[in-house]
Write a protein that holds these residues in place. Structure first.
Motif, PDB file in Angstrom:
ATOM      1  N   ALA A  71       0.827  -1.205   0.000  1.00  0.00           N
ATOM      2  CA  ALA A  71       0.000   0.000   0.000  1.00  0.00           C
ATOM      3  C   ALA A  71       0.863   1.256   0.000  1.00  0.00           C
ATOM      4  CB  ALA A  71      -0.922  -0.014   1.221  1.00  0.00           C
ATOM      5  N   ILE A  72       2.019   1.185   0.663  1.00  0.00           N
ATOM      6  CA  ILE A  72       2.915   2.344   0.715  1.00  0.00           C
ATOM      7  C   ILE A  72       3.824   2.402  -0.498  1.00  0.00           C
ATOM      8  CG2 ILE A  72       4.805   3.422   2.006  1.00  0.00           C
ATOM      9  CD1 ILE A  72       3.635   2.185   4.548  1.00  0.00           C
ATOM     10  N   ALA A  73       4.437   1.247  -0.806  1.00  0.00           N
ATOM     11  CA  ALA A  73       5.467   1.220  -1.849  1.00  0.00           C
ATOM     12  C   ALA A  73       4.917   1.520  -3.228  1.00  0.00           C
ATOM     13  CB  ALA A  73       6.170  -0.130  -1.842  1.00  0.00           C
ATOM     14  N   PHE A  74       3.678   1.132  -3.478  1.00  0.00           N
ATOM     15  CA  PHE A  74       3.113   1.338  -4.808  1.00  0.00           C
ATOM     16  C   PHE A  74       2.176   2.538  -4.869  1.00  0.00           C
ATOM     17  CE2 PHE A  74       4.324  -3.148  -4.595  1.00  0.00           C
ATOM     18  CZ  PHE A  74       5.189  -3.198  -5.680  1.00  0.00           C
ATOM     19  N   ALA A  75       2.240   3.349  -3.827  1.00  0.00           N
ATOM     20  CA  ALA A  75       1.421   4.565  -3.829  1.00  0.00           C
ATOM     21  C   ALA A  75       1.964   5.594  -4.803  1.00  0.00           C
ATOM     22  CB  ALA A  75       1.363   5.153  -2.419  1.00  0.00           C
ATOM     23  N   ASN A  76       3.277   5.566  -5.029  1.00  0.00           N
ATOM     24  CA  ASN A  76       3.870   6.492  -5.999  1.00  0.00           C
ATOM     25  C   ASN A  76       5.167   5.895  -6.543  1.00  0.00           C
ATOM     26  OD1 ASN A  76       6.197   7.402  -4.243  1.00  0.00           O
ATOM     27  ND2 ASN A  76       4.486   8.140  -2.973  1.00  0.00           N
ATOM     28  N   GLU A  77       5.658   6.472  -7.613  1.00  0.00           N
ATOM     29  CA  GLU A  77       6.838   5.937  -8.290  1.00  0.00           C
ATOM     30  C   GLU A  77       8.088   6.027  -7.427  1.00  0.00           C
ATOM     31  OE1 GLU A  77       8.824   4.278 -11.744  1.00  0.00           O
ATOM     32  OE2 GLU A  77       6.820   4.247 -10.853  1.00  0.00           O
ATOM     33  N   GLU A  78       8.226   7.073  -6.662  1.00  0.00           N
ATOM     34  CA  GLU A  78       9.412   7.236  -5.822  1.00  0.00           C
ATOM     35  C   GLU A  78       9.522   6.111  -4.794  1.00  0.00           C
ATOM     36  OE1 GLU A  78      11.463  10.459  -2.723  1.00  0.00           O
ATOM     37  OE2 GLU A  78       9.618  10.977  -3.806  1.00  0.00           O
ATOM     38  N   ASN A  79       8.399   5.797  -4.157  1.00  0.00           N
ATOM     39  CA  ASN A  79       8.407   4.716  -3.175  1.00  0.00           C
ATOM     40  C   ASN A  79       8.709   3.370  -3.821  1.00  0.00           C
ATOM     41  OD1 ASN A  79       7.794   6.555  -1.228  1.00  0.00           O
ATOM     42  ND2 ASN A  79       5.707   5.847  -0.855  1.00  0.00           N
ATOM     43  N   ARG A  80       8.148   3.155  -5.000  1.00  0.00           N
ATOM     44  CA  ARG A  80       8.398   1.885  -5.700  1.00  0.00           C
ATOM     45  C   ARG A  80       9.880   1.736  -6.032  1.00  0.00           C
ATOM     46  NH1 ARG A  80       9.073  -0.250 -10.628  1.00  0.00           N
ATOM     47  NH2 ARG A  80       9.142   1.799 -11.590  1.00  0.00           N
ATOM     48  N   LEU A  81      10.490   2.808  -6.518  1.00  0.00           N
ATOM     49  CA  LEU A  81      11.908   2.760  -6.853  1.00  0.00           C
ATOM     50  C   LEU A  81      12.769   2.559  -5.611  1.00  0.00           C
ATOM     51  CD1 LEU A  81      12.108   5.580  -9.551  1.00  0.00           C
ATOM     52  CD2 LEU A  81      12.216   3.109  -9.919  1.00  0.00           C
ATOM     53  N   THR A  82      12.345   3.153  -4.498  1.00  0.00           N
ATOM     54  CA  THR A  82      13.071   2.958  -3.243  1.00  0.00           C
ATOM     55  C   THR A  82      13.044   1.495  -2.825  1.00  0.00           C
ATOM     56  OG1 THR A  82      12.597   5.204  -2.481  1.00  0.00           O
ATOM     57  CG2 THR A  82      13.171   3.577  -0.790  1.00  0.00           C
ATOM     58  N   LEU A  83      11.856   0.894  -2.895  1.00  0.00           N
ATOM     59  CA  LEU A  83      11.735  -0.515  -2.531  1.00  0.00           C
ATOM     60  C   LEU A  83      12.575  -1.396  -3.454  1.00  0.00           C
ATOM     61  CD1 LEU A  83      10.473  -2.794  -0.887  1.00  0.00           C
ATOM     62  CD2 LEU A  83       8.533  -2.770  -2.497  1.00  0.00           C
ATOM     63  N   ASN A  84      12.484  -1.159  -4.754  1.00  0.00           N
ATOM     64  CA  ASN A  84      13.260  -1.948  -5.706  1.00  0.00           C
ATOM     65  C   ASN A  84      14.764  -1.784  -5.466  1.00  0.00           C
ATOM     66  OD1 ASN A  84      10.932  -2.846  -6.885  1.00  0.00           O
ATOM     67  ND2 ASN A  84      11.025  -1.462  -8.647  1.00  0.00           N
ATOM     68  N   GLY A  85      15.160  -0.565  -5.098  1.00  0.00           N
ATOM     69  CA  GLY A  85      16.571  -0.315  -4.833  1.00  0.00           C
ATOM     70  C   GLY A  85      17.085  -1.093  -3.631  1.00  0.00           C
ATOM     71  N   ILE A  86      16.190  -1.416  -2.716  1.00  0.00           N
ATOM     72  CA  ILE A  86      16.571  -2.212  -1.543  1.00  0.00           C
ATOM     73  C   ILE A  86      16.581  -3.705  -1.881  1.00  0.00           C
ATOM     74  CG2 ILE A  86      15.857  -2.924   0.782  1.00  0.00           C
ATOM     75  CD1 ILE A  86      14.648  -0.098   1.098  1.00  0.00           C
ATOM     76  N   THR A  87      15.500  -4.183  -2.481  1.00  0.00           N
ATOM     77  CA  THR A  87      15.323  -5.626  -2.639  1.00  0.00           C
ATOM     78  C   THR A  87      16.040  -6.216  -3.856  1.00  0.00           C
ATOM     79  OG1 THR A  87      13.233  -5.292  -3.846  1.00  0.00           O
ATOM     80  CG2 THR A  87      13.117  -5.592  -1.443  1.00  0.00           C
ATOM     81  N   HIS A  88      16.049  -5.509  -4.975  1.00  0.00           N
ATOM     82  CA  HIS A  88      16.612  -6.102  -6.193  1.00  0.00           C
ATOM     83  C   HIS A  88      18.081  -6.494  -6.057  1.00  0.00           C
ATOM     84  CE1 HIS A  88      13.281  -4.639  -9.180  1.00  0.00           C
ATOM     85  NE2 HIS A  88      12.814  -5.364  -8.182  1.00  0.00           N
ATOM     86  N   PRO A  89      18.948  -5.640  -5.500  1.00  0.00           N
ATOM     87  CA  PRO A  89      20.348  -6.073  -5.331  1.00  0.00           C
ATOM     88  C   PRO A  89      20.483  -7.282  -4.408  1.00  0.00           C
ATOM     89  CG  PRO A  89      20.168  -3.685  -5.144  1.00  0.00           C
ATOM     90  CD  PRO A  89      18.775  -4.216  -5.112  1.00  0.00           C
ATOM     91  N   LEU A  90      19.663  -7.340  -3.363  1.00  0.00           N
ATOM     92  CA  LEU A  90      19.726  -8.473  -2.439  1.00  0.00           C
ATOM     93  C   LEU A  90      19.271  -9.759  -3.122  1.00  0.00           C
ATOM     94  CD1 LEU A  90      18.215  -6.727   0.722  1.00  0.00           C
ATOM     95  CD2 LEU A  90      20.625  -7.318   0.345  1.00  0.00           C
ATOM     96  N   ILE A  91      18.207  -9.658  -3.892  1.00  0.00           N
ATOM     97  CA  ILE A  91      17.711 -10.831  -4.628  1.00  0.00           C
ATOM     98  C   ILE A  91      18.742 -11.277  -5.659  1.00  0.00           C
ATOM     99  CG2 ILE A  91      15.956 -11.625  -6.257  1.00  0.00           C
ATOM    100  CD1 ILE A  91      13.995  -9.708  -4.783  1.00  0.00           C
ATOM    101  N   GLY A  92      19.336 -10.311  -6.361  1.00  0.00           N
ATOM    102  CA  GLY A  92      20.344 -10.644  -7.364  1.00  0.00           C
ATOM    103  C   GLY A  92      21.558 -11.319  -6.754  1.00  0.00           C
ATOM    104  N   ALA A  93      22.020 -10.807  -5.614  1.00  0.00           N
ATOM    105  CA  ALA A  93      23.198 -11.383  -4.958  1.00  0.00           C
ATOM    106  C   ALA A  93      22.918 -12.803  -4.484  1.00  0.00           C
ATOM    107  CB  ALA A  93      23.622 -10.504  -3.786  1.00  0.00           C
ATOM    108  N   ARG A  94      21.743 -13.018  -3.901  1.00  0.00           N
ATOM    109  CA  ARG A  94      21.401 -14.363  -3.422  1.00  0.00           C
ATOM    110  C   ARG A  94      21.222 -15.330  -4.594  1.00  0.00           C
ATOM    111  NH1 ARG A  94      22.209 -18.622  -0.649  1.00  0.00           N
ATOM    112  NH2 ARG A  94      20.352 -19.778   0.007  1.00  0.00           N
ATOM    113  N   THR A  95      20.629 -14.853  -5.681  1.00  0.00           N
ATOM    114  CA  THR A  95      20.465 -15.699  -6.866  1.00  0.00           C
ATOM    115  C   THR A  95      21.830 -16.109  -7.413  1.00  0.00           C
ATOM    116  OG1 THR A  95      18.369 -14.630  -7.448  1.00  0.00           O
ATOM    117  CG2 THR A  95      19.531 -15.789  -9.211  1.00  0.00           C
TER     118      THR A  95
END
Length: 296
Positions: A71-95
């Motif tokens: 509800a928070i992360a997808f409320a606007n583009e800035e929040n979505r990019l912030t979330l992706n910036g946190i999770t995507h590198p972690l997911i990529g590293a673990r993969t």
């Protein structure tokens, strides 16, 4: 080693295909599972999410409250990019870590729900698409998962279309029928294609020419995209010269680039046949690749 991308629309039966392949010996890398792992309680990922979005994204037990975060992360583009910036590198590293731990002769199966939407298809030796008719998927989602029909249809509509999936599919598995119909199809795929393909890549063997059900025309774009993913900046141009028999010409700027590409091409599924000539290790899809050095 061979890397297989597995995807399909919600309710199509992708997890069933993954189960059958892992029972056969595939090494599973499940992107959804990884995405949950990197934000589990006590992880740096969850700590960073709380720092960015506040404690309101936590459930009473300290785990991530996913609906609250969405509800928070997808409320606007800035929040979505912030979330992706946190999770995507972690997911990529673990993969990357998991793939690095796979055996040298492993058939690595990467289960990625948004593989098509993310444009990831060229990164794999093969892409498997699991398909089922929309009405069957709605029936499964409402009957087996307890989802409301409106919600089920909305989720299906938000994902890639059948046309988009067909464009990247090396293997198309129709799972509209009974569950018992699926296992022999997947088993034959493992025995007849995946195991020989992996062995050919590891040994640098070009698969014998075989008759195919249809010309390579529909697949030519996928082949060129896959070669670009393998060659990267070492290639100047890559073009299909004959879609009928999947002939492709790769032009490199100099002889050194040609030399450097021999091993990446083998690992990517295209062993060398002779100087300047490569073929496909896939027993179901022959290809003839010519490498030329740019004049001048």
């Amino acid at each position: 080693m061979i890397r297989i991308g597995l995807t399909g629309g919600i309710g199509a039966g992708k997890s069933t295909v993954a189960r059958v392949l892992t029972e056969r010996g595939a090494y599973l890398v499940d992107s959804d599972k990884i995405a949950r792992e990197v934000v589990a309680p006590g992880t740096p990922g969850l700590e960073r999410i709380v720092e960015a979005f506040g404690t309101g994204v936590l459930a009473d037990d300290g785990s991530l409250d996913r609906p609250a975060l969405a509800a928070i992360a997808f409320a606007n583009e800035e929040n979505r990019l912030t979330l992706n910036g946190i999770t995507h590198p972690l997911i990529g590293a673990r993969t990357t870590e998991m793939i690095g731990a796979a055996p040298a002769d492993g058939i690595v199966l990467q289960d990625i729900p948004l593989l098509v939407e993310g444009g990831l298809a060229p990164l794999f030796h093969l892409v498997i698409i699991v398909h089922a008719d929309v009405e069957e998927r709605v029936r499964r989602l409402t009957g087996q998962r307890g989802m409301g029909e409106e919600d089920a249809r909305a989720r299906i509509a938000a994902q890639a279309t059948e046309e988009q999936r067909r464009a990247v599919a090396d293997v198309w598995i129709d799972n509209t029928g009974a569950p018992d119909d699926l296992e022999p199809v997947v088993g034959a795929l493992w025995d007849d294609r995946l195991v020989p393909f992996e062995a050919n890549i590891r040994s640098g063997t070009i698969a014998p020419a075989v008759a195919v059900d249809e010309p390579w025309g529909p697949d030519a774009q996928r082949l060129v995209a896959r070669l670009w993913a393998v060659c990267g900046g070492l290639a100047a141009t890559i073009e299909c010269t004959s879609a009928a028999d999947s002939s492709v010409r790769v032009v490199v700027p100099d002889a050194d680039s040609a030399h450097k590409l021999a091993e990446p091409l083998r690992e990517g599924g295209f062993p060398q046949a002779a100087a300047g000539s490569y073929g496909s290790a896939d027993p179901f899809r022959p290809a003839a690749i010519t490498m030329d050095v740019a004049a001048g």
